[in-house]
Design a protein around this motif. Sequence first.
Motif, mmCIF file in Angstrom:
data_model
loop_
_atom_site.group_PDB
_atom_site.id
_atom_site.type_symbol
_atom_site.label_atom_id
_atom_site.label_comp_id
_atom_site.label_asym_id
_atom_site.label_seq_id
_atom_site.Cartn_x
_atom_site.Cartn_y
_atom_site.Cartn_z
ATOM 1 N N UNK A 229 33.998 -96.064 -8.291
ATOM 2 C CA UNK A 229 33.305 -95.585 -9.496
ATOM 3 C C UNK A 229 33.413 -96.552 -10.681
ATOM 4 N N UNK A 230 34.322 -97.528 -10.572
ATOM 5 C CA UNK A 230 34.466 -98.463 -11.694
ATOM 6 C C UNK A 230 33.266 -99.412 -11.839
ATOM 7 N N UNK A 231 32.347 -99.389 -10.873
ATOM 8 C CA UNK A 231 31.093 -100.142 -11.056
ATOM 9 C C UNK A 231 30.316 -99.576 -12.257
ATOM 10 N N UNK A 232 30.441 -98.277 -12.482
ATOM 11 C CA UNK A 232 29.736 -97.662 -13.621
ATOM 12 C C UNK A 232 30.363 -98.080 -14.955
ATOM 13 N N UNK A 233 31.678 -98.332 -14.938
ATOM 14 C CA UNK A 233 32.358 -98.760 -16.172
ATOM 15 C C UNK A 233 31.873 -100.167 -16.541
ATOM 16 N N UNK A 234 31.769 -101.032 -15.535
ATOM 17 C CA UNK A 234 31.217 -102.369 -15.774
ATOM 18 C C UNK A 234 29.791 -102.246 -16.334
ATOM 19 N N UNK A 282 34.458 -106.607 -23.916
ATOM 20 C CA UNK A 282 35.372 -107.354 -23.020
ATOM 21 C C UNK A 282 36.226 -106.404 -22.190
ATOM 22 N N UNK A 283 36.633 -105.301 -22.792
ATOM 23 C CA UNK A 283 37.475 -104.353 -22.036
ATOM 24 C C UNK A 283 36.682 -103.655 -20.926
ATOM 25 N N UNK A 284 35.371 -103.520 -21.143
ATOM 26 C CA UNK A 284 34.525 -102.923 -20.085
ATOM 27 C C UNK A 284 34.157 -103.977 -19.043
ATOM 28 N N UNK A 285 33.819 -105.173 -19.519
ATOM 29 C CA UNK A 285 33.399 -106.249 -18.602
ATOM 30 C C UNK A 285 34.614 -107.069 -18.164
ATOM 31 N N UNK A 286 35.529 -106.408 -17.507
ATOM 32 C CA UNK A 286 36.746 -107.040 -17.002
ATOM 33 C C UNK A 286 36.575 -107.240 -15.495
ATOM 34 N N UNK A 287 36.933 -108.427 -15.044
ATOM 35 C CA UNK A 287 36.714 -108.778 -13.628
ATOM 36 C C UNK A 287 37.339 -107.762 -12.673
ATOM 37 N N UNK A 288 38.611 -107.482 -12.901
ATOM 38 C CA UNK A 288 39.290 -106.576 -11.963
ATOM 39 C C UNK A 288 38.979 -105.121 -12.303
ATOM 40 N N UNK A 290 40.344 -102.372 -11.666
ATOM 41 C CA UNK A 290 41.494 -101.555 -12.087
ATOM 42 C C UNK A 290 41.874 -101.792 -13.543
ATOM 43 N N UNK A 291 41.535 -102.972 -14.034
ATOM 44 C CA UNK A 291 41.948 -103.324 -15.409
ATOM 45 C C UNK A 291 40.903 -102.947 -16.460
ATOM 46 N N UNK A 292 39.747 -102.466 -16.000
ATOM 47 C CA UNK A 292 38.727 -102.048 -16.975
ATOM 48 C C UNK A 292 39.218 -100.836 -17.764
ATOM 49 N N UNK A 293 38.787 -100.753 -19.011
ATOM 50 C CA UNK A 293 39.180 -99.617 -19.841
ATOM 51 C C UNK A 293 38.745 -98.313 -19.151
#
Length: 321
Positions: A229-234, A282-288, A290-293
């Motif tokens: 689901x973190x694809x949606x955060x990106x 930047x916090x949303x567009x984080x590579x990993x 798990x590390x995205x906000x």
Amino acid sequence: MDAIKSPYWSHNSPGRRSMGSRNSVFNRLSLRKSGFMESLPKNLHKKWKISDFELGRKLGKGKFGKVYCVREIETGFVCALKVMDKRELVNYKVERQFVREIEIQANVRHVNCLRLYGWFYDHKNVYLILEYAAEGELYKLLKSKKRFDDVTASYYTIQVASALSYLHKKHIVHRDLKPENILLHFNNQIKLSDFGWSVYAPSNTKRTTMCGTLDYLPPEMVEAKTHDEKVDVWALGVLLYEFLVGRPPFEEQNSSTTYKRIAKVDLRIPSFVSPEAADLIRKLLTYEPEKRIKLSDIGRHPWILKNRLHWPSTFMNLDKN
Ligand code: AMP
């Protein structure tokens, strides 16, 4: 990686590039043979027929049909009716996506997600009875304004975050977030629509299908890794950038350059973007992933806290969702 296909529900604007799995199961299905009609949620399949509705103005045209503003004659209830030609759904081999869209959207109840009230069909068309979003497409508004100011962008962002957070709690991943898939109702209320690429993914399951729109793909999809689901955060980070800058962050003439820039998170934020907004991007567009906000932390971000003072008071209702 080069399979480029638009999902039927997305009217892709020129320059937008959507992804699809090339060897999809749709090839083996047809509306008639698949028992497609029978597979849709029964409770929504009331006794509706087209004569139950008074047809109003045409709201728009998508790839697979037209959308009208309609009034249900008995109650006077105003809604949107999406009319799709059954043969076209078969010809474009998108029945499976269509079924999935209905199954998912039928179970979604959130103020920032477009409601699907019901559906029916006749010999020629399939009809979706949808919530009416009076102000239309967010994409058109963004194109006319070029970009949004911080108050507007933050207000839209928090509503999308609220919708995504609700979906993720129900283990639904949207996977095709972009301004074209967001409608607006009165008072700048966001309605997330187009659940055609959405997937029901219970905890701990990872997906591999590359889907969505090229400019919104996260590194894990570009690099053909599994995703969750973190694809949606990106995608929310890409959306926020597009709100503030007027174009997505990794947009290039050539898709392979976009891929490379996404994989490297080659993010160039113009100086007119405030430092607080840039920090959230930047916090949303984080590579990993798990590390995205976390979506639940976005409401506490300094950029949101600073701008929420200027939001309409109706936002208070949002906090309860
Ligand atoms: P679609 O086929 O879903 O891509 O919709 C085509 C166009 O119809 C969109 O670009 C919107 O402008 C409009 N539209 C679709 N659904 C609605 C709705 N529920 N309320 C208002 N306008 C809509």
